[in-house]
Scaffold this active site. Sequence first.
Site, short mmCIF file in Angstrom:
data_model
loop_
_atom_site.label_atom_id
_atom_site.label_comp_id
_atom_site.label_asym_id
_atom_site.label_seq_id
_atom_site.Cartn_x
_atom_site.Cartn_y
_atom_site.Cartn_z
N THR A 196 0.68 -1.14 -0.17
CA THR A 196 -0.01 0.04 0.03
C THR A 196 0.70 1.14 -0.27
O THR A 196 0.49 2.38 -0.09
CB THR A 196 -1.05 0.03 1.21
N GLY A 197 2.11 1.23 0.52
CA GLY A 197 2.96 2.33 0.19
C GLY A 197 3.75 2.47 -1.18
O GLY A 197 3.27 1.80 -2.01
N PHE B 163 4.66 0.79 11.56
CA PHE B 163 3.29 1.54 10.75
C PHE B 163 2.75 0.61 9.76
O PHE B 163 1.73 1.08 9.50
CB PHE B 163 3.69 2.63 9.94
N ALA C 34 0.27 -1.82 8.77
CA ALA C 34 -0.91 -2.69 9.19
C ALA C 34 -1.87 -2.43 8.13
O ALA C 34 -2.21 -1.29 7.40
CB ALA C 34 -1.13 -2.35 10.43
N THR D 66 -4.30 3.35 17.53
CA THR D 66 -5.49 4.27 16.88
C THR D 66 -6.58 4.42 17.93
O THR D 66 -6.72 3.89 18.80
CB THR D 66 -6.17 3.28 15.88
N TYR E 30 -10.30 -3.95 13.57
CA TYR E 30 -9.25 -3.35 13.26
C TYR E 30 -8.39 -2.73 14.83
O TYR E 30 -7.45 -2.74 15.31
CB TYR E 30 -9.35 -1.96 12.49
N PHE F 86 -5.57 9.86 16.19
CA PHE F 86 -7.06 9.84 15.78
C PHE F 86 -7.06 10.13 14.33
O PHE F 86 -6.42 9.36 13.52
CB PHE F 86 -7.69 11.21 16.60
N ARG G 75 -14.88 13.90 14.03
CA ARG G 75 -13.67 13.28 14.47
C ARG G 75 -12.70 14.43 14.69
O ARG G 75 -12.78 15.51 14.38
CB ARG G 75 -13.19 12.42 12.89
N1 UFG Z 1 -17.03 9.58 5.73
C1 UFG Z 1 -18.02 10.10 4.87
N2 UFG Z 1 -17.97 9.67 3.67
C2 UFG Z 1 -16.83 9.09 3.02
C3 UFG Z 1 -15.77 8.52 4.15
C4 UFG Z 1 -15.78 9.11 5.44
O1 UFG Z 1 -18.93 10.48 5.43
O2 UFG Z 1 -16.91 8.71 1.93
C5 UFG Z 1 -17.08 9.92 7.28
C6 UFG Z 1 -16.84 8.34 7.93
O3 UFG Z 1 -18.04 7.77 8.32
C7 UFG Z 1 -16.35 9.26 9.55
C8 UFG Z 1 -15.43 10.18 8.86
O4 UFG Z 1 -15.99 10.67 7.57
O5 UFG Z 1 -17.30 9.59 10.20
C9 UFG Z 1 -13.95 10.18 8.75
O6 UFG Z 1 -13.72 8.82 7.95
P1 UFG Z 1 -12.52 8.43 7.67
O7 UFG Z 1 -12.66 7.04 6.66
O8 UFG Z 1 -11.74 9.35 6.83
O9 UFG Z 1 -11.88 7.98 8.93
P2 UFG Z 1 -12.04 6.92 10.02
O10 UFG Z 1 -12.44 7.69 11.31
O11 UFG Z 1 -13.01 5.76 9.54
O12 UFG Z 1 -10.60 6.11 10.29
C10 UFG Z 1 -9.50 6.77 10.53
C11 UFG Z 1 -8.50 5.83 10.24
C12 UFG Z 1 -8.47 4.64 11.05
C13 UFG Z 1 -8.30 5.00 12.56
C14 UFG Z 1 -9.31 6.22 12.78
C15 UFG Z 1 -9.32 6.81 14.29
O13 UFG Z 1 -8.73 5.20 8.66
O14 UFG Z 1 -7.41 3.96 10.86
O15 UFG Z 1 -9.47 7.24 11.56
O16 UFG Z 1 -10.50 7.71 14.35
F1 UFG Z 1 -8.47 4.02 13.47
#
Ligand code: UFG
Length: 342
Positions: free
Chosen positions: A41-42, A79, A81, A123, A147, A175, A227
């Site tokens: 993925t990198g 990192f 994973a 995380t 995860y 976060f 978030r």
């Molecule tokens: N979201 C949308 N639409 C999208 C993508 C995301 O509404 O197309 C929302 C998600 O539901 C969430 C927020 O945007 O509420 C953030 O989503 P991300 O996918 O950007 O990030 P996540 O919070 O799911 O996860 C990220 C990392 C994880 C980590 C987490 C910790 O990918 O590895 O932050 O908060 F665990």
Amino acid sequence: MARHPAPRHLVVGGAGYVGSHLVAELLSRGEDVTVFDDLSTGHAAAILPGAHFVRASLADQAAVDAVLADGPWHAVFHFAALSLVGDSMREPLRYLRRNIGEGLTLIDSCVRHGVKRFVLSSTAALFGTAGDGPISESTPIDPGSPYGESKWALERALAWTSRIHGLRYAALRYFNAAGADAQGRLGEDHAPETHLIPLTIDAALGRRPPLTVFGADYATPDGTAIRDYVHVTDLATAHLAALALLEKDRDAVFNLGTGSGNSVREVIAAVERVSGRPVPHTLGPRRAGDPPVLVAASDAIAAATGWSPRFRTLDEIVATALAWRQAHPRGYDDAMPDSRAS
Ligand code: UFG
């Protein structure tokens, strides 16, 4: 004459999003850095000039042992994973097997090769059902996804190896990593991209379909999930702050965020402000495994190390991400002109 006189740092997953930004910080401080990455993925183009590179997988025990035997390593940063909450809800055993198994392979090799300092990418997903308030290190752990569970298992393994083998560790619970290198060398490039800020920017730039907001019926002020978006270079500097504690023979477990949260609608508004373009979007159902609110109380690392985020507002973070997306419409493929020549 010693072959490697300077302290050497091994960055496993150093070609990925957060890892590559740590490599940039280490290099800027004149450190000797080796990236271990299988490029699954990198990106090769995310490994900055000056870093050594070993292309290998954590699934390859012999390769892991070979690089650890080529020490001494001052510190090992982990990192590498699988990191998508949503994917882990569909494929729990793949996440548990890969993340825990490969993490234990690396930790075990570190113990056998006398490594003294280990920094784990952990995380906020450890705190799946933590409620609405800021999440501190004493908030009860309750992973909301496989995860998160996989990272918690590695934190526990490291607590035991610190106690029994003296491998001091930091577990840094990110976060939401966001933004890009302020010098424009590095940025976020996932395939497929699932993260909110790059998808929102691409929707604004007309490069992807309209954004789908995953859930507008949460019990939050505007109904969308909240978030704590923290700049990826701030995460990198936090690793160096934590390393300084390990050098004093202390373990370091910290939540890493800015301490303030933004909803999906606020991210859309920030991208519209910073880009000057509307973000086409539609409202969709919630995504499995997504907690409504994840915001860090990051006072502990501030008190212990003096670390604080330099990028304090969502607009500043979005501006660096937008600059990267505009300069690299195809991500790192733009740095490798032959890769999509046809
Ligand atoms: N979201 C949308 N639409 C999208 C993508 C995301 O509404 O197309 C929302 C998600 O539901 C969430 C927020 O945007 O509420 C953030 O989503 P991300 O996918 O950007 O990030 P996540 O919070 O799911 O996860 C990220 C990392 C994880 C980590 C987490 C910790 O990918 O590895 O932050 O908060 F665990």
